[in-house]
Design a protein around this motif. Sequence first.
Motif, PDB file in Angstrom:
ATOM      1  N   TYR A   1      14.574  68.899 -39.454  1.00 29.99           N
ATOM      2  CA  TYR A   1      15.164  67.817 -39.716  1.00 29.99           C
ATOM      3  C   TYR A   1      14.780  66.135 -40.405  1.00 29.99           C
ATOM      4  CZ  TYR A   1      18.786  71.070 -37.746  1.00 29.99           C
ATOM      5  OH  TYR A   1      19.338  71.907 -37.912  1.00 29.99           O
ATOM      6  N   ILE A   2      12.850  66.022 -39.339  1.00 25.89           N
ATOM      7  CA  ILE A   2      12.812  65.140 -39.763  1.00 25.89           C
ATOM      8  C   ILE A   2      11.939  64.642 -41.326  1.00 25.89           C
ATOM      9  CG2 ILE A   2      10.644  63.500 -39.330  1.00 25.89           C
ATOM     10  CD1 ILE A   2      12.795  63.601 -36.932  1.00 25.89           C
ATOM     11  N   ARG A   3      12.188  63.754 -42.666  1.00 28.15           N
ATOM     12  CA  ARG A   3      11.866  63.614 -43.104  1.00 28.15           C
ATOM     13  C   ARG A   3      10.789  62.491 -43.590  1.00 28.15           C
ATOM     14  NH1 ARG A   3      16.312  61.067 -46.559  1.00 28.15           N
ATOM     15  NH2 ARG A   3      14.316  61.235 -47.840  1.00 28.15           N
ATOM     16  N   MET A   4       9.673  63.654 -43.594  1.00 23.63           N
ATOM     17  CA  MET A   4       8.298  62.707 -43.235  1.00 23.63           C
ATOM     18  C   MET A   4       7.999  61.450 -44.287  1.00 23.63           C
ATOM     19  SD  MET A   4       6.899  63.098 -40.374  1.00 23.63           S
ATOM     20  CE  MET A   4       5.630  62.357 -40.671  1.00 23.63           C
ATOM     21  N   ASP A   5       8.722  61.804 -46.129  1.00 26.70           N
ATOM     22  CA  ASP A   5       8.875  60.179 -46.459  1.00 26.70           C
ATOM     23  C   ASP A   5      10.015  59.902 -46.501  1.00 26.70           C
ATOM     24  OD1 ASP A   5      11.119  62.005 -47.006  1.00 26.70           O
ATOM     25  OD2 ASP A   5      11.143  60.914 -48.876  1.00 26.70           O
ATOM     26  N   ALA A   6      10.580  59.602 -45.237  1.00 34.96           N
ATOM     27  CA  ALA A   6      11.084  58.534 -44.675  1.00 34.96           C
ATOM     28  C   ALA A   6      11.169  57.895 -43.562  1.00 34.96           C
ATOM     29  CB  ALA A   6      12.758  58.149 -44.336  1.00 34.96           C
ATOM     30  N   VAL A   7      10.114  58.740 -43.430  1.00 33.10           N
ATOM     31  CA  VAL A   7       9.237  58.251 -41.766  1.00 33.10           C
ATOM     32  C   VAL A   7       8.491  57.431 -42.178  1.00 33.10           C
ATOM     33  CG1 VAL A   7       7.732  58.631 -39.512  1.00 33.10           C
ATOM     34  CG2 VAL A   7       9.849  60.153 -39.949  1.00 33.10           C
ATOM     35  N   SER A   8       7.228  58.051 -43.451  1.00 31.53           N
ATOM     36  CA  SER A   8       6.284  56.534 -43.678  1.00 31.53           C
ATOM     37  C   SER A   8       6.697  55.749 -45.019  1.00 31.53           C
ATOM     38  CB  SER A   8       6.007  57.707 -45.273  1.00 31.53           C
ATOM     39  OG  SER A   8       4.958  58.746 -44.550  1.00 31.53           O
ATOM     40  N   ARG A   9       8.023  55.320 -45.075  1.00 33.30           N
ATOM     41  CA  ARG A   9       8.695  54.360 -45.637  1.00 33.30           C
ATOM     42  C   ARG A   9       9.293  53.184 -44.884  1.00 33.30           C
ATOM     43  NH1 ARG A   9       8.519  50.937 -49.346  1.00 33.30           N
ATOM     44  NH2 ARG A   9      10.479  49.931 -49.749  1.00 33.30           N
ATOM     45  N   GLY A  10       9.973  53.876 -43.585  1.00 29.76           N
ATOM     46  CA  GLY A  10       9.971  52.998 -42.462  1.00 29.76           C
ATOM     47  C   GLY A  10       9.067  52.523 -42.129  1.00 29.76           C
ATOM     48  N   SER A  11       7.400  53.248 -41.754  1.00 30.79           N
ATOM     49  CA  SER A  11       6.419  52.742 -41.213  1.00 30.79           C
ATOM     50  C   SER A  11       5.854  51.487 -42.042  1.00 30.79           C
ATOM     51  CB  SER A  11       5.427  53.972 -40.833  1.00 30.79           C
ATOM     52  OG  SER A  11       6.005  54.661 -39.843  1.00 30.79           O
ATOM     53  N   GLU A  12       6.039  51.605 -43.607  1.00 27.64           N
ATOM     54  CA  GLU A  12       5.974  51.143 -44.497  1.00 27.64           C
ATOM     55  C   GLU A  12       6.095  49.554 -44.139  1.00 27.64           C
ATOM     56  OE1 GLU A  12       5.492  51.889 -48.059  1.00 27.64           O
ATOM     57  OE2 GLU A  12       4.083  53.896 -47.904  1.00 27.64           O
ATOM     58  N   LEU A  13       7.490  49.651 -44.246  1.00 27.64           N
ATOM     59  CA  LEU A  13       8.200  48.464 -44.290  1.00 27.64           C
ATOM     60  C   LEU A  13       8.268  47.800 -42.597  1.00 27.64           C
ATOM     61  CD1 LEU A  13      12.139  49.579 -45.269  1.00 27.64           C
ATOM     62  CD2 LEU A  13      10.682  48.235 -46.665  1.00 27.64           C
TER      63      LEU A  13
END
Length: 44
Positions: free
Chosen positions: A9-21
């Motif tokens: 359920y965890i989208r690592m691409d979304a986690v990566s983008r959130g971290s960048e932001l």
Amino acid sequence: MRSMRSDEYIRMDAVSRGSELANSKGYPADTMMEAVASRLLNGS
């Protein structure tokens, strides 16, 4: 982290983008933080 990565359920691409932001200078904008603070303090 290992547990989080194994969860489908965890989208690592979304986690990566959130971290960048979160690490971006000037994010969130001061105006956004002021609006959030105003809503929290004024209850509106």
